[in-house]
Design a protein around this motif. Structure first.
Motif, PDB file in Angstrom:
ATOM      1  N   PHE A 216       0.902  -1.128   0.061  1.00  0.00           N
ATOM      2  CA  PHE A 216       0.057   0.167   0.037  1.00  0.00           C
ATOM      3  C   PHE A 216       0.872   1.318  -0.165  1.00  0.00           C
ATOM      4  CE2 PHE A 216      -2.142   3.479   2.000  1.00  0.00           C
ATOM      5  CZ  PHE A 216      -3.484   3.579   1.344  1.00  0.00           C
ATOM      6  N   TYR A 217       1.861   1.601   0.901  1.00  0.00           N
ATOM      7  CA  TYR A 217       2.567   2.542   0.925  1.00  0.00           C
ATOM      8  C   TYR A 217       3.444   2.718   0.070  1.00  0.00           C
ATOM      9  CZ  TYR A 217       5.939   5.868   2.799  1.00  0.00           C
ATOM     10  OH  TYR A 217       6.596   7.289   3.083  1.00  0.00           O
ATOM     11  N   SER A 218       4.119   1.698  -0.552  1.00  0.00           N
ATOM     12  CA  SER A 218       5.172   1.889  -1.449  1.00  0.00           C
ATOM     13  C   SER A 218       4.541   2.294  -3.029  1.00  0.00           C
ATOM     14  CB  SER A 218       5.740   0.687  -1.445  1.00  0.00           C
ATOM     15  OG  SER A 218       5.063  -0.633  -2.211  1.00  0.00           O
ATOM     16  N   THR A 219       3.268   1.733  -3.164  1.00  0.00           N
ATOM     17  CA  THR A 219       2.502   2.084  -4.376  1.00  0.00           C
ATOM     18  C   THR A 219       2.413   3.399  -4.653  1.00  0.00           C
ATOM     19  OG1 THR A 219       1.333  -0.046  -4.399  1.00  0.00           O
ATOM     20  CG2 THR A 219       0.511   1.782  -5.796  1.00  0.00           C
ATOM     21  N   PHE A 220       1.943   4.213  -3.435  1.00  0.00           N
ATOM     22  CA  PHE A 220       1.780   5.633  -3.621  1.00  0.00           C
ATOM     23  C   PHE A 220       2.761   6.467  -3.420  1.00  0.00           C
ATOM     24  CE2 PHE A 220      -2.507   4.239  -2.564  1.00  0.00           C
ATOM     25  CZ  PHE A 220      -3.249   4.775  -3.309  1.00  0.00           C
ATOM     26  N   ALA A 221       3.780   6.213  -2.415  1.00  0.00           N
ATOM     27  CA  ALA A 221       4.827   6.923  -1.956  1.00  0.00           C
ATOM     28  C   ALA A 221       6.106   6.789  -2.896  1.00  0.00           C
ATOM     29  CB  ALA A 221       5.208   6.612  -0.533  1.00  0.00           C
ATOM     30  N   LYS A 222       6.244   5.774  -3.589  1.00  0.00           N
ATOM     31  CA  LYS A 222       7.332   5.358  -4.312  1.00  0.00           C
ATOM     32  C   LYS A 222       6.977   4.946  -5.784  1.00  0.00           C
ATOM     33  CE  LYS A 222       9.811   3.536  -0.395  1.00  0.00           C
ATOM     34  NZ  LYS A 222      10.618   2.360   0.201  1.00  0.00           N
ATOM     35  N   SER A 223       6.284   4.053  -5.988  1.00  0.00           N
ATOM     36  CA  SER A 223       6.088   3.847  -7.259  1.00  0.00           C
ATOM     37  C   SER A 223       5.115   4.693  -8.118  1.00  0.00           C
ATOM     38  CB  SER A 223       5.259   2.583  -7.418  1.00  0.00           C
ATOM     39  OG  SER A 223       5.924   1.519  -6.990  1.00  0.00           O
ATOM     40  N   ALA A 224       4.102   5.384  -7.493  1.00  0.00           N
ATOM     41  CA  ALA A 224       3.465   6.500  -8.044  1.00  0.00           C
ATOM     42  C   ALA A 224       3.825   7.891  -7.657  1.00  0.00           C
ATOM     43  CB  ALA A 224       2.216   6.387  -7.671  1.00  0.00           C
ATOM     44  N   GLN A 225       5.201   8.058  -7.123  1.00  0.00           N
ATOM     45  CA  GLN A 225       5.704   9.358  -6.864  1.00  0.00           C
ATOM     46  C   GLN A 225       4.852  10.298  -6.110  1.00  0.00           C
ATOM     47  OE1 GLN A 225       7.652  11.016 -10.378  1.00  0.00           O
ATOM     48  NE2 GLN A 225       8.222   8.622 -11.268  1.00  0.00           N
ATOM     49  N   SER A 237       3.861   6.508   9.597  1.00  0.00           N
ATOM     50  CA  SER A 237       5.365   6.208   9.989  1.00  0.00           C
ATOM     51  C   SER A 237       5.711   4.870   9.726  1.00  0.00           C
ATOM     52  CB  SER A 237       5.558   6.476  11.534  1.00  0.00           C
ATOM     53  OG  SER A 237       6.832   6.021  11.969  1.00  0.00           O
ATOM     54  N   ASP A 238       7.042   4.688   8.967  1.00  0.00           N
ATOM     55  CA  ASP A 238       7.403   3.467   8.609  1.00  0.00           C
ATOM     56  C   ASP A 238       6.593   2.546   7.616  1.00  0.00           C
ATOM     57  OD1 ASP A 238      10.196   3.944  10.060  1.00  0.00           O
ATOM     58  OD2 ASP A 238       9.034   3.123  11.591  1.00  0.00           O
ATOM     59  N   GLY A 239       5.817   3.334   6.870  1.00  0.00           N
ATOM     60  CA  GLY A 239       5.016   3.050   5.791  1.00  0.00           C
ATOM     61  C   GLY A 239       3.675   2.308   6.574  1.00  0.00           C
ATOM     62  N   LYS A 240       3.463   2.661   7.793  1.00  0.00           N
ATOM     63  CA  LYS A 240       2.236   2.067   8.395  1.00  0.00           C
ATOM     64  C   LYS A 240       1.435   3.109   8.925  1.00  0.00           C
ATOM     65  CE  LYS A 240       4.544  -2.085  10.391  1.00  0.00           C
ATOM     66  NZ  LYS A 240       5.948  -1.928   9.638  1.00  0.00           N
ATOM     67  N   LEU A 241       0.143   3.116   8.837  1.00  0.00           N
ATOM     68  CA  LEU A 241      -0.943   3.912   9.303  1.00  0.00           C
ATOM     69  C   LEU A 241      -1.238   3.733  10.610  1.00  0.00           C
ATOM     70  CD1 LEU A 241      -3.407   3.247   6.376  1.00  0.00           C
ATOM     71  CD2 LEU A 241      -1.285   4.370   6.220  1.00  0.00           C
ATOM     72  N   GLY A 242      -1.517   4.898  11.258  1.00  0.00           N
ATOM     73  CA  GLY A 242      -1.789   5.157  12.876  1.00  0.00           C
ATOM     74  C   GLY A 242      -2.944   5.917  13.145  1.00  0.00           C
ATOM     75  N   TYR A 243      -3.812   5.448  13.916  1.00  0.00           N
ATOM     76  CA  TYR A 243      -4.845   6.255  14.355  1.00  0.00           C
ATOM     77  C   TYR A 243      -5.115   6.262  15.697  1.00  0.00           C
ATOM     78  CZ  TYR A 243      -6.392   5.576   9.503  1.00  0.00           C
ATOM     79  OH  TYR A 243      -6.567   5.467   8.192  1.00  0.00           O
ATOM     80  N   GLU A 244      -6.074   7.446  16.415  1.00  0.00           N
ATOM     81  CA  GLU A 244      -6.072   7.598  17.941  1.00  0.00           C
ATOM     82  C   GLU A 244      -7.240   7.253  18.059  1.00  0.00           C
ATOM     83  OE1 GLU A 244      -6.228  11.345  20.817  1.00  0.00           O
ATOM     84  OE2 GLU A 244      -5.843  11.731  18.759  1.00  0.00           O
ATOM     85  N   LEU A 245      -7.352   6.299  19.374  1.00  0.00           N
ATOM     86  CA  LEU A 245      -8.570   5.700  19.871  1.00  0.00           C
ATOM     87  C   LEU A 245      -9.339   6.633  20.547  1.00  0.00           C
ATOM     88  CD1 LEU A 245      -9.895   2.819  20.784  1.00  0.00           C
ATOM     89  CD2 LEU A 245      -8.553   3.214  22.890  1.00  0.00           C
ATOM     90  N   GLY A 261      -9.124  10.117  12.917  1.00  0.00           N
ATOM     91  CA  GLY A 261      -7.808  10.552  11.966  1.00  0.00           C
ATOM     92  C   GLY A 261      -8.170  10.141  10.468  1.00  0.00           C
ATOM     93  N   THR A 262      -7.615  10.771   9.539  1.00  0.00           N
ATOM     94  CA  THR A 262      -7.578  10.882   8.382  1.00  0.00           C
ATOM     95  C   THR A 262      -6.266  10.385   7.623  1.00  0.00           C
ATOM     96  OG1 THR A 262      -9.534  12.133   8.008  1.00  0.00           O
ATOM     97  CG2 THR A 262      -8.214  11.828   6.140  1.00  0.00           C
ATOM     98  N   VAL A 263      -6.292   9.632   6.809  1.00  0.00           N
ATOM     99  CA  VAL A 263      -4.957   9.016   6.022  1.00  0.00           C
ATOM    100  C   VAL A 263      -5.452   9.346   4.533  1.00  0.00           C
ATOM    101  CG1 VAL A 263      -3.343   7.293   5.054  1.00  0.00           C
ATOM    102  CG2 VAL A 263      -3.821   7.546   7.469  1.00  0.00           C
ATOM    103  N   VAL A 264      -4.542  10.169   3.949  1.00  0.00           N
ATOM    104  CA  VAL A 264      -4.739  10.512   2.486  1.00  0.00           C
ATOM    105  C   VAL A 264      -3.386   9.904   1.624  1.00  0.00           C
ATOM    106  CG1 VAL A 264      -5.039  12.216   0.811  1.00  0.00           C
ATOM    107  CG2 VAL A 264      -6.176  12.455   2.849  1.00  0.00           C
ATOM    108  N   ALA A 265      -3.928   9.132   0.684  1.00  0.00           N
ATOM    109  CA  ALA A 265      -2.916   8.498  -0.313  1.00  0.00           C
ATOM    110  C   ALA A 265      -3.118   8.934  -1.580  1.00  0.00           C
ATOM    111  CB  ALA A 265      -2.956   7.095  -0.096  1.00  0.00           C
ATOM    112  N   TYR A 266      -1.933   9.636  -2.102  1.00  0.00           N
ATOM    113  CA  TYR A 266      -1.997  10.064  -3.299  1.00  0.00           C
ATOM    114  C   TYR A 266      -0.864  10.047  -4.238  1.00  0.00           C
ATOM    115  CZ  TYR A 266       0.676  14.226  -1.382  1.00  0.00           C
ATOM    116  OH  TYR A 266       1.455  14.784  -0.700  1.00  0.00           O
ATOM    117  N   THR A 267      -1.172  10.051  -5.566  1.00  0.00           N
ATOM    118  CA  THR A 267      -0.019   9.911  -6.651  1.00  0.00           C
ATOM    119  C   THR A 267       0.516  10.987  -6.759  1.00  0.00           C
ATOM    120  OG1 THR A 267      -1.568   9.764  -8.451  1.00  0.00           O
ATOM    121  CG2 THR A 267      -1.068   7.739  -7.490  1.00  0.00           C
ATOM    122  N   ARG A 268       1.343  11.003  -7.902  1.00  0.00           N
ATOM    123  CA  ARG A 268       1.955  12.259  -8.295  1.00  0.00           C
ATOM    124  C   ARG A 268       0.917  13.352  -8.871  1.00  0.00           C
ATOM    125  NH1 ARG A 268       6.940  13.335 -12.597  1.00  0.00           N
ATOM    126  NH2 ARG A 268       7.455  15.232 -11.818  1.00  0.00           N
TER     127      ARG A 268
END
Length: 360
Positions: A216-225, A237-245, A261-268
């Motif tokens: 998941f992380y590598s697809t967006f942050a690396k492969s898709a720039q 952090s370290d490619g892992k998503l974290g949310y607050e209880l 919490g909200t995680v947004v994953a986007y391509t270039r």
């Protein structure tokens, strides 16, 4: 008679003046001369040597930027021939960073989430919004570049990853989307410290930690720039998503764990942008279901969300009891459900799911 003579002379003088004005070469418009000034958050006080930290805001005011320039560059999201605008960003760039001098993109280390895109309303209106809404892609982080060549951009300072040792902290401008314009390659130094300051956000609490899937992380942050970022109670952090209880109602082997919490994953250039928001873990015996609010399309981020079930968890009775007591449970096996949407997220959910860690 004298009056008639005076009138003829005056008329001849007027005609001569009009002819001179008509026949004289038109005055050339003053050429655009790009310049930027950087202010503190009030938009009035020059930044000067003020010590700034993560979370501080600066206001960048540009003048002399030709809104009709930069028509080359990438064909998407802004079509070829349409003015591509200018990127305005904070970062730590190499000494030799200018695209016009052939510097690679790696020489310009910045946090893309804080990069502003100065572009004219006319150019923005000519960016296609179908079949893919690339207009939103540009609009997400844009600021208006006015007809007189001015813009104003507010930028929240953050520390990019992997900054060069010999780089310089500052505000930079350069042609957007691979357009090259040496005149718009500007730099204003900023006295920046990576140490926390009074406006630095507190680190998000990571009560549930999940990589989602191995790629998941590598697809967006690396492969898709692109990037994967967290906000409003989430972090990455370290490619892992974290949310607050926010709530734990697990009692006698059943209940819910709710997170914010909200995680947004986007391509270039945000061509694809998917949000994963506010997880809920519904537990019933040794079985649990992970639900998330996710984007309704591959491109609309947090603009449109709906809650779906994405994965099943397998727990032991001892683990369920520990969750009810608020004790850590690590490495819980997860299996994706079928039919996860939007489509791109569904593709990333077609293989194995990463294990889930519960941390209190």
């Amino acid at each position: 008679m004298k009056f008639a003579r005076f009138a003829v002379i005056s008329l001849l003088a007027l005609c001569t003046a009009i002819a001179a004005a008509v026949l004289a070469p038109a005055a050339e418009a003053a050429p655009y001369s790009p310049a930027i000034t950087v202010f503190l958050a009030d938009g009035v006080t020059p930044v000067g040597q003020t010590q700034l930290h993560p979370g501080d805001v600066v206001v960048v005011k540009g003048t002399g930027f030709d809104p009709n320039a930069n028509t080359d560059g990438l064909p998407v999201p802004v079509p070829t021939g349409v003015p591509h605008g200018t990127f305005v960003t904070f970062g730590k760039f190499d000494q030799d960073w200018r695209p016009s001098k052939g510097a690679p993109e790696s020489a310009r280390t910045t946090d893309r989430a804080q990069t502003k895109w100065a572009i004219s309303d006319d150019a923005l209106s000519r960016v296609p919004n179908a079949p893919f809404d690339m207009r939103r892609t540009v609009r997400v982080g844009s600021v208006p570049l006015h007809r007189n060549g001015t813009f104003t951009a507010k930028i929240t300072l953050t520390t990019p990853k992997d900054v060069p040792a010999n780089g310089r902290w500052g505000i930079y401008t350069f042609g957007a989307a691979d357009s090259v314009n040496a005149a718009q390659e500007l730099f204003v130094p900023v006295n920046y410290s990576t140490a926390p300051g009074p406006n630095t956000p507190a680190a998000a609490v990571r009560n549930i930690v999940w990589a989602y899937s191995p790629n998941f992380y590598s697809t967006f942050a690396k492969s898709a720039q692109g990037a994967v970022i967290g906000k409003n109670g989430a972090s990455v952090s370290d490619g892992k998503l974290g949310y607050e209880l926010t709530a734990n109602t697990v009692r006698n082997g059943a209940g819910e764990l709710r997170y914010t919490g909200t995680v947004v994953a986007y391509t270039r250039f945000h061509l694809y942008e998917i949000a994963l928001t506010d997880p809920i873990i519904r537990i019933n015996g040794t079985k649990a279901v992970v639900t998330l609010k996710t984007s309704t399309t591959d491109q609309n981020g947090t603009d449109g969300l709906r809650r779906i079930s994405v994965a099943d968890l397998t727990l032991t009775p001892a683990q369920v009891a520990k969750l009810g007591r608020g004790e850590n449970v690590l490495g819980v096996p997860a299996t994706f459900r079928g039919g996860v949407t939007p489509p791109l997220l569904g593709l990333l959910s077609g293989g194995p799911a990463s294990p889930v860690n519960f941390v209190f």
